[in-house]
Write a protein that holds these residues in place. Structure first.
Motif, PDB file in Angstrom:
ATOM      1  N   GLU A 113      26.770  45.469  89.942  1.00 50.86           N
ATOM      2  CA  GLU A 113      27.241  44.252  89.253  1.00 50.86           C
ATOM      3  C   GLU A 113      27.133  43.058  90.199  1.00 50.86           C
ATOM      4  O   GLU A 113      26.694  41.978  89.802  1.00 50.86           O
ATOM      5  CB  GLU A 113      28.700  44.401  88.829  1.00 50.86           C
ATOM      6  CG  GLU A 113      28.995  45.467  87.817  1.00 50.86           C
ATOM      7  CD  GLU A 113      30.507  45.650  87.661  1.00 50.86           C
ATOM      8  OE1 GLU A 113      31.197  44.654  87.338  1.00 50.86           O
ATOM      9  OE2 GLU A 113      30.987  46.775  87.873  1.00 50.86           O
ATOM     10  N   VAL A 114      27.569  43.263  91.426  1.00 50.63           N
ATOM     11  CA  VAL A 114      27.524  42.194  92.433  1.00 50.63           C
ATOM     12  C   VAL A 114      26.071  41.835  92.730  1.00 50.63           C
ATOM     13  O   VAL A 114      25.704  40.659  92.751  1.00 50.63           O
ATOM     14  CB  VAL A 114      28.257  42.618  93.720  1.00 50.63           C
ATOM     15  CG1 VAL A 114      28.162  41.529  94.783  1.00 50.63           C
ATOM     16  CG2 VAL A 114      29.704  42.980  93.430  1.00 50.63           C
ATOM     17  N   LEU A 115      25.253  42.832  92.936  1.00 49.32           N
ATOM     18  CA  LEU A 115      23.842  42.607  93.259  1.00 49.32           C
ATOM     19  C   LEU A 115      23.146  41.819  92.152  1.00 49.32           C
ATOM     20  O   LEU A 115      22.427  40.853  92.425  1.00 49.32           O
ATOM     21  CB  LEU A 115      23.136  43.947  93.488  1.00 49.32           C
ATOM     22  CG  LEU A 115      21.649  43.895  93.775  1.00 49.32           C
ATOM     23  CD1 LEU A 115      21.327  43.019  94.973  1.00 49.32           C
ATOM     24  CD2 LEU A 115      21.123  45.316  93.987  1.00 49.32           C
ATOM     25  N   ARG A 116      23.369  42.196  90.916  1.00 52.04           N
ATOM     26  CA  ARG A 116      22.728  41.482  89.798  1.00 52.04           C
ATOM     27  C   ARG A 116      23.207  40.033  89.720  1.00 52.04           C
ATOM     28  O   ARG A 116      22.409  39.123  89.465  1.00 52.04           O
ATOM     29  CB  ARG A 116      22.995  42.224  88.491  1.00 52.04           C
ATOM     30  CG  ARG A 116      22.217  43.524  88.394  1.00 52.04           C
ATOM     31  CD  ARG A 116      22.422  44.213  87.058  1.00 52.04           C
ATOM     32  NE  ARG A 116      21.767  45.504  87.064  1.00 52.04           N
ATOM     33  CZ  ARG A 116      22.403  46.667  86.958  1.00 52.04           C
ATOM     34  NH1 ARG A 116      23.716  46.706  86.815  1.00 52.04           N
ATOM     35  NH2 ARG A 116      21.729  47.801  86.976  1.00 52.04           N
ATOM     36  N   ALA A 117      24.503  39.810  89.917  1.00 53.26           N
ATOM     37  CA  ALA A 117      25.039  38.447  89.861  1.00 53.26           C
ATOM     38  C   ALA A 117      24.456  37.595  90.989  1.00 53.26           C
ATOM     39  O   ALA A 117      24.056  36.443  90.762  1.00 53.26           O
ATOM     40  CB  ALA A 117      26.560  38.474  89.941  1.00 53.26           C
ATOM     41  N   VAL A 118      24.399  38.152  92.178  1.00 58.40           N
ATOM     42  CA  VAL A 118      23.863  37.406  93.324  1.00 58.40           C
ATOM     43  C   VAL A 118      22.388  37.087  93.093  1.00 58.40           C
ATOM     44  O   VAL A 118      21.954  35.949  93.291  1.00 58.40           O
ATOM     45  CB  VAL A 118      24.045  38.190  94.639  1.00 58.40           C
ATOM     46  CG1 VAL A 118      23.288  37.525  95.783  1.00 58.40           C
ATOM     47  CG2 VAL A 118      25.515  38.313  94.987  1.00 58.40           C
ATOM     48  N   SER A 119      21.628  38.073  92.663  1.00 56.88           N
ATOM     49  CA  SER A 119      20.190  37.868  92.449  1.00 56.88           C
ATOM     50  C   SER A 119      19.928  36.792  91.396  1.00 56.88           C
ATOM     51  O   SER A 119      19.016  35.985  91.540  1.00 56.88           O
ATOM     52  CB  SER A 119      19.516  39.177  92.029  1.00 56.88           C
ATOM     53  OG  SER A 119      19.564  40.100  93.090  1.00 56.88           O
ATOM     54  N   ALA A 120      20.752  36.774  90.346  1.00 55.31           N
ATOM     55  CA  ALA A 120      20.561  35.815  89.261  1.00 55.31           C
ATOM     56  C   ALA A 120      21.064  34.414  89.612  1.00 55.31           C
ATOM     57  O   ALA A 120      20.444  33.414  89.244  1.00 55.31           O
ATOM     58  CB  ALA A 120      21.268  36.311  87.993  1.00 55.31           C
ATOM     59  N   GLU A 121      22.199  34.353  90.324  1.00 57.42           N
ATOM     60  CA  GLU A 121      22.866  33.073  90.524  1.00 57.42           C
ATOM     61  C   GLU A 121      22.706  32.479  91.929  1.00 57.42           C
ATOM     62  O   GLU A 121      22.834  31.269  92.096  1.00 57.42           O
ATOM     63  CB  GLU A 121      24.360  33.232  90.231  1.00 57.42           C
ATOM     64  CG  GLU A 121      24.635  33.680  88.805  1.00 57.42           C
ATOM     65  CD  GLU A 121      26.093  34.017  88.585  1.00 57.42           C
ATOM     66  OE1 GLU A 121      26.959  33.442  89.287  1.00 57.42           O
ATOM     67  OE2 GLU A 121      26.375  34.850  87.718  1.00 57.42           O
ATOM     68  N   GLN A 122      22.491  33.327  92.913  1.00 50.67           N
ATOM     69  CA  GLN A 122      22.387  32.861  94.306  1.00 50.67           C
ATOM     70  C   GLN A 122      21.211  33.575  94.990  1.00 50.67           C
ATOM     71  O   GLN A 122      21.402  34.335  95.931  1.00 50.67           O
ATOM     72  CB  GLN A 122      23.686  33.168  95.066  1.00 50.67           C
ATOM     73  CG  GLN A 122      24.917  32.544  94.483  1.00 50.67           C
ATOM     74  CD  GLN A 122      24.957  31.046  94.673  1.00 50.67           C
ATOM     75  OE1 GLN A 122      24.285  30.492  95.535  1.00 50.67           O
ATOM     76  NE2 GLN A 122      25.760  30.374  93.878  1.00 50.67           N
TER      77      GLN A 122
END
Length: 140
Positions: free
Chosen positions: A68-77
């Motif tokens: 979940e963290v990895l996907r959010a970081v990849s998409a947003e940061q």
């Protein structure tokens, strides 16, 4: 060469592992631990509000998954480098993490030295230096 400060966020469900990573990072010139989290929601909120240069991420977290963290970081940061450091080092996890945008993937059982070497190398370069993604840590 003067080293830039490299901000690092640790996201792991184990207090013992977080402490071990903190100790290791204290010996890397230029590395600065800016926070520690054990849940995806808290980590994502912190990354959104004040993105670090690097996230050290476990797959198994309290109340969720590191994916979940990895996907959010990849998409947003996308400029934040996510280094996955986990006991779930099977090829299926490695592949899933790398496809989701992980900079590198390390097995907690055997890749601590390789993780430290990567972090030391990143600390030498300025955090925004362009470089390619690592396919994964050694032993893959």
């Amino acid at each position: 060469m003067e080293r830039a400060v490299m901000s690092i966020l640790i996201v792991d469900d184990s207090a013992v592992v977080r402490a071990m990573l903190r100790e290791m990072l204290a010996r890397i010139e230029g590395a600065d631990v800016v926070g520690e989290f054990e849940t995806p929601a808290a980590a994502i909120a912190r990354i959104r509000s004040n993105p670090p240069d690097i996230v050290l991420l476990d797959i198994q977290l309290v109340n969720g998954s590191g994916l979940e963290v990895l996907r959010a970081v990849s998409a947003e940061q996308p400029s934040v480098k996510v280094l996955v450091f986990t006991n779930f080092a099977e090829d299926v996890y490695r592949k899933r993490c790398l496809e989701a945008g992980a900079y590198a993937f390390y097995d907690k059982k055997s890749d601590l030295h390789a993780l430290r070497q990567t972090l030391s190398g990143l600390a030498i370069r300025a955090p925004d230096s362009p470089d390619g993604r690592h396919a994964y840590g050694p032993g893959a």
